[in-house]
Design a protein around this motif. Structure first.
Motif, mmCIF file in Angstrom:
data_model
loop_
_atom_site.group_PDB
_atom_site.id
_atom_site.type_symbol
_atom_site.label_atom_id
_atom_site.label_comp_id
_atom_site.label_asym_id
_atom_site.label_seq_id
_atom_site.Cartn_x
_atom_site.Cartn_y
_atom_site.Cartn_z
ATOM 1 N N LEU A 109 44.733 14.104 47.510
ATOM 2 C CA LEU A 109 45.883 14.989 47.620
ATOM 3 C C LEU A 109 45.847 15.786 48.928
ATOM 4 C CD1 LEU A 109 48.252 15.564 45.916
ATOM 5 C CD2 LEU A 109 46.942 17.238 44.627
ATOM 6 N N SER A 110 44.641 16.121 49.344
ATOM 7 C CA SER A 110 44.521 16.989 50.521
ATOM 8 C C SER A 110 44.928 16.270 51.798
ATOM 9 C CB SER A 110 43.091 17.506 50.635
ATOM 10 O OG SER A 110 42.204 16.409 50.630
ATOM 11 N N ASP A 111 45.148 14.954 51.724
ATOM 12 C CA ASP A 111 45.581 14.227 52.919
ATOM 13 C C ASP A 111 47.064 13.899 52.884
ATOM 14 O OD1 ASP A 111 43.060 14.285 53.892
ATOM 15 O OD2 ASP A 111 42.525 12.270 53.203
ATOM 16 N N VAL A 112 47.714 14.252 51.776
ATOM 17 C CA VAL A 112 49.105 13.840 51.634
ATOM 18 C C VAL A 112 50.028 14.840 52.319
ATOM 19 C CG1 VAL A 112 50.949 13.333 50.006
ATOM 20 C CG2 VAL A 112 48.593 12.718 49.454
ATOM 21 N N ALA A 113 50.872 14.321 53.204
ATOM 22 C CA ALA A 113 51.837 15.188 53.881
ATOM 23 C C ALA A 113 52.718 15.864 52.832
ATOM 24 C CB ALA A 113 52.693 14.371 54.838
ATOM 25 N N PHE A 114 52.986 17.175 53.035
ATOM 26 C CA PHE A 114 53.768 17.909 52.040
ATOM 27 C C PHE A 114 55.138 17.280 51.823
ATOM 28 C CE2 PHE A 114 51.670 22.369 51.930
ATOM 29 C CZ PHE A 114 50.520 21.776 51.472
ATOM 30 N N GLY A 115 55.707 16.759 52.893
ATOM 31 C CA GLY A 115 57.025 16.147 52.773
ATOM 32 C C GLY A 115 57.008 15.081 51.689
ATOM 33 N N SER A 116 55.994 14.264 51.729
ATOM 34 C CA SER A 116 55.879 13.188 50.743
ATOM 35 C C SER A 116 55.522 13.748 49.366
ATOM 36 C CB SER A 116 54.800 12.209 51.228
ATOM 37 O OG SER A 116 54.481 11.290 50.230
ATOM 38 N N LEU A 117 54.593 14.695 49.363
ATOM 39 C CA LEU A 117 54.109 15.246 48.095
ATOM 40 C C LEU A 117 55.221 15.960 47.327
ATOM 41 C CD1 LEU A 117 51.678 15.962 46.252
ATOM 42 C CD2 LEU A 117 51.401 18.026 47.617
ATOM 43 N N ARG A 118 55.911 16.881 48.017
ATOM 44 C CA ARG A 118 56.895 17.702 47.312
ATOM 45 C C ARG A 118 58.107 16.891 46.871
ATOM 46 N NH1 ARG A 118 53.144 20.961 46.273
ATOM 47 N NH2 ARG A 118 52.500 22.445 47.879
ATOM 48 N N ALA A 119 58.364 15.794 47.569
ATOM 49 C CA ALA A 119 59.505 14.972 47.174
ATOM 50 C C ALA A 119 59.197 14.201 45.899
ATOM 51 C CB ALA A 119 59.866 14.013 48.302
ATOM 52 N N ARG A 120 57.928 13.950 45.663
ATOM 53 C CA ARG A 120 57.624 13.048 44.543
ATOM 54 C C ARG A 120 56.867 13.702 43.409
ATOM 55 N NH1 ARG A 120 55.311 7.753 46.759
ATOM 56 N NH2 ARG A 120 55.520 7.238 44.560
ATOM 57 N N GLY B 279 35.015 19.048 44.446
ATOM 58 C CA GLY B 279 35.654 17.841 43.953
ATOM 59 C C GLY B 279 36.979 17.582 44.633
ATOM 60 N N ARG B 280 37.650 16.530 44.162
ATOM 61 C CA ARG B 280 38.902 16.131 44.792
ATOM 62 C C ARG B 280 39.936 15.800 43.731
ATOM 63 N NH1 ARG B 280 38.236 11.118 48.445
ATOM 64 N NH2 ARG B 280 37.347 10.300 46.502
ATOM 65 N N VAL B 281 41.187 16.023 44.101
ATOM 66 C CA VAL B 281 42.280 15.552 43.263
ATOM 67 C C VAL B 281 42.919 14.388 43.998
ATOM 68 C CG1 VAL B 281 44.469 16.144 42.168
ATOM 69 C CG2 VAL B 281 42.673 17.870 42.390
ATOM 70 N N VAL C 59 47.195 10.411 38.138
ATOM 71 C CA VAL C 59 46.440 11.572 38.620
ATOM 72 C C VAL C 59 44.964 11.327 38.363
ATOM 73 C CG1 VAL C 59 46.067 14.038 38.359
ATOM 74 C CG2 VAL C 59 48.358 13.086 38.004
ATOM 75 N N ARG C 60 44.154 11.604 39.356
ATOM 76 C CA ARG C 60 42.716 11.486 39.130
ATOM 77 C C ARG C 60 42.021 12.769 39.577
ATOM 78 N NH1 ARG C 60 39.724 6.222 41.185
ATOM 79 N NH2 ARG C 60 40.509 5.481 39.188
ATOM 80 N N PHE C 61 41.242 13.350 38.686
ATOM 81 C CA PHE C 61 40.412 14.508 39.029
ATOM 82 C C PHE C 61 38.995 14.002 39.205
ATOM 83 C CE2 PHE C 61 42.364 18.849 38.108
ATOM 84 C CZ PHE C 61 43.649 18.401 38.359
ATOM 85 N N ASP C 62 38.457 14.221 40.395
ATOM 86 C CA ASP C 62 37.121 13.730 40.688
ATOM 87 C C ASP C 62 36.174 14.929 40.710
ATOM 88 O OD1 ASP C 62 34.892 12.513 41.679
ATOM 89 O OD2 ASP C 62 35.732 12.114 43.683
ATOM 90 N N HIS C 63 35.560 15.187 39.578
ATOM 91 C CA HIS C 63 34.623 16.323 39.430
ATOM 92 C C HIS C 63 35.179 17.605 40.041
ATOM 93 C CE1 HIS C 63 31.462 13.952 37.654
ATOM 94 N NE2 HIS C 63 31.794 12.990 38.504
ATOM 95 N N VAL C 64 36.312 18.010 39.534
ATOM 96 C CA VAL C 64 36.995 19.158 40.105
ATOM 97 C C VAL C 64 36.550 20.466 39.459
ATOM 98 C CG1 VAL C 64 39.218 20.316 40.292
ATOM 99 C CG2 VAL C 64 39.027 17.882 40.832
ATOM 100 N N THR C 65 36.198 21.398 40.322
ATOM 101 C CA THR C 65 35.868 22.753 39.861
ATOM 102 C C THR C 65 36.757 23.716 40.630
ATOM 103 O OG1 THR C 65 33.602 22.204 39.308
ATOM 104 C CG2 THR C 65 34.059 24.513 39.814
#
Ligand SMILES: Nc1ncnc2c1ncn2[C@@H]1O[C@H](COP(=O)(O)OP(=O)(O)OP(=O)(O)O)[C@@H](O)[C@H]1O
Ligand SMILES: Nc1ncnc2c1ncn2[C@@H]1O[C@H](COP(=O)(O)OP(=O)(O)OP(=O)(O)O)[C@@H](O)[C@H]1O
Ligand SMILES: [Mg+2]
Ligand SMILES: [Mg+2]
Lengths: 610, 593
Positions: free
Chosen positions: A427-438, A413-415, A357-363
């Motif tokens: 994360l904002s580019d990851v299809a939910f299908g892939s995200l929620r499965a993993r 920022g970005r996660v 997991v990487r948090f890139d200056h997340v607010t």
């Protein structure tokens, strides 16, 4: 999203709403032309009979030289056939209309339901469950109710009005103009009334939503209501909601009555004007007495559908108010959208392998202007790490977890997820299908469905059998518990899981996440209500089972932190410390303080007096 | 048999109409009056047009000139009748609406009042979504027919007037009219019979759709985190599809009934024409009489349609009403006794004698044969593994449920003998899962009780919630959202604690209510409660040794039984399960307790 519409929005024109609605209900358009054709036939039937009556009286019975019985018989038989055919046409039309509208409305219901799930967690929480339920139930029902008669009647009245106008024109264009002029003010009034009705009925629908929210709260909070003896107060709150709905409904009724009164006035005006204008026209030699008398009868053909139409307009506005509320849900842009549907070409899959997991200056803040719940968090968690997140209550731990699982998007920022080897993916580019499965999270307030234990576990992995569920519990060291249940894994858990104890519910929720077999597991106070001995067994088992995966664990019980590879200490939205237990416990700081306090409490030492 | 059933539906329908009238007799009478005025004026307007034709129009055309006075009179008559008709409309419409909404509101109050009265065991068997549907769609269905009721009954006047006029003109033709009415009722009886089961099913499906929606929205977070939106939609879709089919099958019958009822007066009119023409040919009546009978007949269409509306709605009304009756008739409200609790300040003495409780549908009791006393001002910790019955016991202490066996004594009085509100006056319960109302912070703490802001702040301080409440945008006036959605889990728990603290209860029951609260805070809470001269009695479900250490006595729970009692040290030595549990963390690291 609590959509409380300003009056302006509630005033949205019927046509606009319909256009908006038709876009959302493609089913509706299918087969519509034939339905309209049948409506035209039905209209013809309605007009034919009164005209025939008039003809028979005029020409058959009143014929010179006594009644023309043959003529009467033929006309009556012909009309009877038309009446029967009309009834058949109306019946067929009703069938088609019911089928298309109910199909379309079911589609609408389902789409709205789906859309609620597509809204972000923050959005969902902002609206009340009872009110949300009303949007997929009573608001749609309102439409359906209207469609069961209003739609038909509206179509027929409109047709009838056209036919009556044409017939009137045939008799006397001058008198027709007189009638039309008399109805002009009504047209204007109706426009005004329609807008007004839209507002009042919109309010009525909102009140129903509020009412359901109040009832839902009192039912879900039943034990709190009882424990604090606040039955009366709760009843008062519900009664107030009931009263507000009542008042809104009566207000709406008042406006509706206004519509009918105007219709009635216009009709009276038309009648009076006809008599006066008809006589003067007759005296001027433009029309005959017969025409005028016939016209006085014809005008009732015109007035009746106008009256029906005002009824329809009234009910239509009522239905539209519900429609709008459903459409408003559908039109609420989900602020966390599945890239697979929002931008399919640029949507990505998570890289293979274990995820970091990487948090890139997340607010993050929950509302514009609100305090930052997380402030400029910038860190990387390497894959395969067991990370504990600790911090005081309200420090932002859950917020962190929700951002990792993309239940919401950062304000700034970005996660990113991934690893240095496989690359990092926003994360904002990851299809939910892939995200929620993993990536799977066990939320702080886990929720169980009213089904069996096994069904609830299967929610994490739909295809597994009861035996596999049993095995999953065994893996987690919970065999004893499962065997103690009245029917093992097929025991029902009750509404919201309330037939289980709080700790037991959490056991099921953990098992559910475990069978989902994620690469990144986020546990937010997932075992906070489980007894320490069971918890230790469970977490140890989980540690072994998830070895090689990444886990983020939030817990007030710092035993988790002691065992973690790494600890993130959150304080007021900042990650203030980071390191292993051994490193942090000796360093003066938040963690050392939290840990000392926890240690004392779990060891039973008294707290130092603050 | 089917005949009897058909009668039953019709008879029950009529009884249901009677019920509506009996509940709102005065408004109904007024609405009926309005409707009657409307009916009379409807007939009058036909009469007025006839008179104007005869006395104004025809003479004017004959004479080739119009008398202004006559014209004015004609206009006045038309407008006058119309105004009276309008008065009738206003009376009928508005009052019918008021009657309908009053009936709805009254029934909603009764239904929701029942929700609040019925015991938790009842609630566990009734899904929230279904209860919402009862309070909303079923209530609406039950009284929907009221809207056209006055109209339908008032229209009977039209039938009587026209019927009378027809009989006076020609009894034979009038007979045709008489035939139509039994037909309307026969058709309706058939309709009711076919419609009733369909409407019942539709209402049932409505409730199920509402159930799924409520559960699914409640579970939104889980649905999201596991990516199960698709399957939830599928689940909802299946039921919405059934509802669609149910409504279509309702529509199929309704779609037949309406044109059938509509065509009856039309066919009647035609029959009158046919027979009438022969009668005229026979010289039995003259043309004028037939014309007036034909017009009278067209007037009949309206009342028949209005009565049809009422009748058409009755099966649905019954379906809705039948779903509500079980709620209204459900029993099991908590019975209260006449006693007042002791008014003494300080802790209440608590006694448990042979308490047993078994949940409905489960064989094994969740709590059985529990006996122990807590002296006034004493603190008892209840410790036990997950699912051992601690929460069930805690609920029994504050009378969330009544034990199946045994008694709970508060200051020596059976809590069942206390008046309503007395137990909650004496005892405060903080549940394992904090429940907040959709209200302000203040509202959630006072729950309408007479507490000043100072009291509230003091309680917040004790619960260590003052810092974050101060930081909230509107302080005490901040709305916390449904179930406290805008707060963190620990913050919710602290507000729930403050809610108990502000009441200065004589008995405080904490059901693992401090899991997300710092131990230091917890110690402070207990200190605050025990510090005064007359300390509160505390029963605390806990796992932490620090909390347990504050207790005078520990009760060890296993499988619903209070297996052992004694001091912490005693239990550590004597009960291996207890030692394992409370030392789970320290043992793991090899740290001596
Ligand atoms: N409504 C219910 N219907 C049926 N069984 C129930 C119900 N509520 C609880 N139980 C069962 O009763 C037992 C005791 O539950 P209870 O909630 O009292 O446990 P607990 O000791 O508080 O557990 P925890 O530590 O997890 O909170 C459990 O086995 C649970 O499954
Ligand atoms: N939906 C929300 N709307 C507005 N504010 C929120 C919302 N959820 C949380 N907050 C606020 O954001 C801050 C961080 O909350 P968060 O839930 O992340 O805390 P936490 O560290 O998980 O606390 P806990 O240990 O109590 O669970 C808190 O001050 C909280 O009041
Ligand atoms: Mg949290
Ligand atoms: Mg419990």
């Amino acid at each position: 999203m609590t959509v409380t519409l300003p009056d302006e929005d509630r005033r949205e024109g019927a046509i606009q709403t319909l256009r908006r609605g038709l876009r959302m209900m493609p089913e509706f358009r299918r087969g519509l032309p034939l339905t309209v054709l049948l409506a035209v036939l039905a209209t013809a039937g309605r007009v034919v009979v009164p005209i025939a009556v008039q003809q028979v009286l005029d020409r058959g019975i009143g014929a010179e030289g006594g009644p023309d019985l043959d003529f009467v018989t033929w006309v009556v038989l012909g009309c009877a056939v038309v009446v029967v055919l009309t009834a058949v046409a109306v019946y067929r039309m009703n069938l088609r209309l019911f089928r298309t509208t109910e199909t379309a409305l079911a589609g609408l219901r389902v789409r709205a339901f789906r859309h609620v799930h597509d809204l972000s967690a923050v959005h969902q929480q902002a609206d009340k469950r009872g009110a949300l339920v009303s949007r997929v139930t009573s608001d749609v029902d309102q439409l359906s109710q209207f469609m069961q008669w209003g739609g038909v009647l509206g179509l027929i009245s409109f047709g009838q009005l056209l036919v009556a106008t044409v017939v009137m024109f045939v008799y006397s264009w001058q008198l027709t103009l007189v009638v039309l002029v008399c109805f002009v003010p009504l047209g204007i009034a109706v426009r005004w009334f329609a807008a007004e009705l839209a507002v009042v009925y919109g309010l009525v629908r909102e009140r129903i939503g509020d009412l359901l929210a109040a009832v839902s709260e009192s039912v879900v909070g039943a034990s709190t209501v009882r424990a604090y003896g606040v039955r009366e107060r709760t009843a008062e709150r519900i009664d107030a909601a009931i009263d507000r709905h009542y008042r809104a409904a009566v207000d709406a009724q008042r406006v509706a009555v206004g519509v009918f009164v105007s219709g009635e006035l216009a009709a009276a005006l038309a009648n009076a004007a006809l008599v006066v204008a008809g006589i003067y026209l007759g005296l001027a030699g433009d029309i005959s007495a017969g025409t005028l008398v016939a016209f006085l009868f014809l005008v009732t053909l015109f007035v009746a559908p106008v009256q029906t139409a005002s009824e329809v307009i009234n009910e239509a506005q009522n239905a539209l108010a519900g429609f709008r509320r459903v459409l408003d849900i559908l039109d609420t842009e989900p602020d966390v959208r599945d890239p697979a549907t929002a931008a399919p070409e640029s949507s990505l899959h998570l890289p293979d392998g274990v995820l970091g997991v990487r948090f890139d200056h997340v607010t993050f803040r929950y509302a514009p202007g609100a305090r930052k719940a997380l402030d400029d968090v910038d860190l990387t968690i390497a894959p395969r790490r067991r990370v504990a997140i600790v911090g005081e209550t309200g420090s932002g731990k859950t917020t962190f977890a929700k951002l990792v699982t993309r239940l919401m998007d950062p304000v700034e920022g970005r996660v990113l997820l991934g690893s240095d080897d496989a690359g990092w993916v926003p994360l904002s580019d990851v299809a939910f299908g892939s995200l929620r499965a993993r990536v799977v999270m066990v939320p702080q307030d886990g929720f169980l469905f009213d089904a069996t234990v096994a069904d609830n576990v299967r929610y994490g992995a739909p295809t597994i059998s009861d035996a596999e569920v049993t095995r999953a519990f065994a893996d987690l060291g919970l065999t004893d518990w499962v065997e103690g249940l009245p029917h093992g894994v097929t025991s029902p858990v009750g509404q919201r899981g309330e037939s289980l104890s709080a700790g037991e519910r959490q056991l099921v929720a953990v098992a559910r996440a475990y069978v989902a077999d994620p690469d990144l597991l986020v546990l937010d106070e997932a075992t906070s209500a489980v007894d320490p001995a069971t918890e230790q067994r469970l977490t140890r088992a989980l540690d072994t089972l998830t070895a090689g995966r990444t886990t983020l664990t939030i817990a007030h019980r710092l035993s988790t932190a002691e065992r973690a590879d790494e600890i993130l200490v959150v304080d007021a939205g900042h990650v203030v410390q980071r390191g292993s237990h051994a490193e942090l416990v000796g360093t003066d700081g938040t963690y050392a303080r939290l840990h000392a306090s926890w240690r004392r409490s779990s060891a039973g030492e008294p707290e130092p007096v603050a | 048999m089917p005949r009897r059933r058909r009668d039953a539906v019709v008879r029950r329908g009529i009884r249901h109409v009677g019920r509506a009238i009996a509940l709102q007799p005065r408004i109904f009478a007024a609405a009926l009056l309005g409707s009657s005025l409307f009916a009379v004026m409807t007939v009058a307007s036909a009469y007025v047009i006839g008179e104007i034709t005869d006395r104004v129009i025809l003479p004017s055309f004959d004479e080739g000139s119009a008398s202004t006075a006559a014209l004015a009179l004609a206009v006045a008559a038309i407008i006058g009748v119309a105004l009276l008709r309008i008065v009738g409309i206003i009376g009928r419409r508005l009052l019918s609406g008021i009657m309908q909404y009053r009936l709805q509101a009254q029934m909603r109050r009764e239904v929701t009042g029942q929700y609040l009265r019925l015991p938790l065991s009842w609630h566990q068997q009734h899904p929230t979504g279904q209860l919402l549907s009862n309070a909303n769609s079923d209530v609406e269905a039950a009284w929907f027919f009221v809207a056209p009721l006055a109209f339908g009954l008032g229209a009977v006047i039209i039938i009587v007037i026209t019927g009378g006029a027809m009989v006076a003109t020609d009894p034979l033709l009038a007979l045709i009219g008489v035939v139509i009415f039994p037909l309307v009722f026969v058709i309706n009886a058939l309709y009711s019979q076919v419609m009733s089961p369909r409407q019942q099913r539709a209402q049932q499906l409505r409730a199920e759709v509402s159930e799924i929606a409520h559960e699914s929205f409640d579970a939104a977070l889980v649905v999201k985190t596991l990516g199960r939106e698709e399957s939830e939609t599928e689940r909802f879709n299946a039921r919405a599809g059934e509802l669609r089919d149910g409504l279509i099958s309702v529509g199929r019958i309704r779609g037949l009934f309406d044109p059938l009822i509509e065509s009856l007066p039309n066919l009647g009119t035609l029959a009158v024409l046919l027979v009438g023409a022969h009668r005229v040919a026979d010289g039995a009546i003259d043309v004028g009489e037939l014309v007036s009978i034909a017009y009278l007949f067209t007037l009949l269409a309206l009342p028949i349609r209005a009565i049809g509306w009422v009748l058409a709605e009755l099966p649905r009304a019954l379906a809705g009403y039948d779903r509500i009756t079980p709620v209204l008739e459900a029993t099991g409200e908590t019975p209260y006794g006449p006693e007042d609790a002791a008014t003494a300040s300080g802790g209440a003495a608590l006694g448990l004698q042979g308490i047993g409780y078994t949940f409905a549908g489960v064989e094994r009791p969740a709590v059985r044969d529990v006996t122990f006393d807590v002296p006034a001002g004493g603190t008892v910790a209840v410790v036990g593994p997950t699912g051992s019955g601690k929460s069930t016991l805690a609920g029994l202490l504050v009378r969330l449920v009544d034990p199946a066996d045994g008694t709970v004594l508060l200051d020596g009085l059976d809590i069942r003998s206390l008046r309503e509100g007395q137990v909650s006056d004496q005892a405060a319960f903080v549940a394992q899962q904090a429940f907040l109302f959709d209200d302000t912070v203040r509202g959630n703490i006072t729950l309408g009780g007479p507490y000043t802001d100072e009291d509230v702040w003091a309680a917040l301080r004790v619960a260590a919630a003052d810092d974050f409440v101060t930081a909230l945008p509107d302080g005490l006036d901040t709305h916390v959202g449904e179930r406290g959605a805008s707060l963190s889990g620990g913050q919710r728990q602290r507000l729930a604690l403050a809610r108990a603290i502000v009441r200065r209860p004589r008995l405080l029951v904490l059901d693992d209510a401090t899991s997300a609260v710092d131990p230091a805070v917890e110690a402070r809470i207990l200190d605050a409660l025990r510090a005064s001269d007359a300390p509160a009695t505390v029963v605390v479900v806990a796992y932490r040794q620090a909390t347990i250490a504050l207790a005078d006595e520990v009760v060890w729970f296993e499988h619903g039984r209070a297996v052992a009692r004694g001091s912490h040290e005693y239990l550590l030595g004597e009960v291996p399960g207890y030692a394992d549990l409370v030392r789970a963390y320290t043992q793991a690291e090899g740290v001596p307790a």
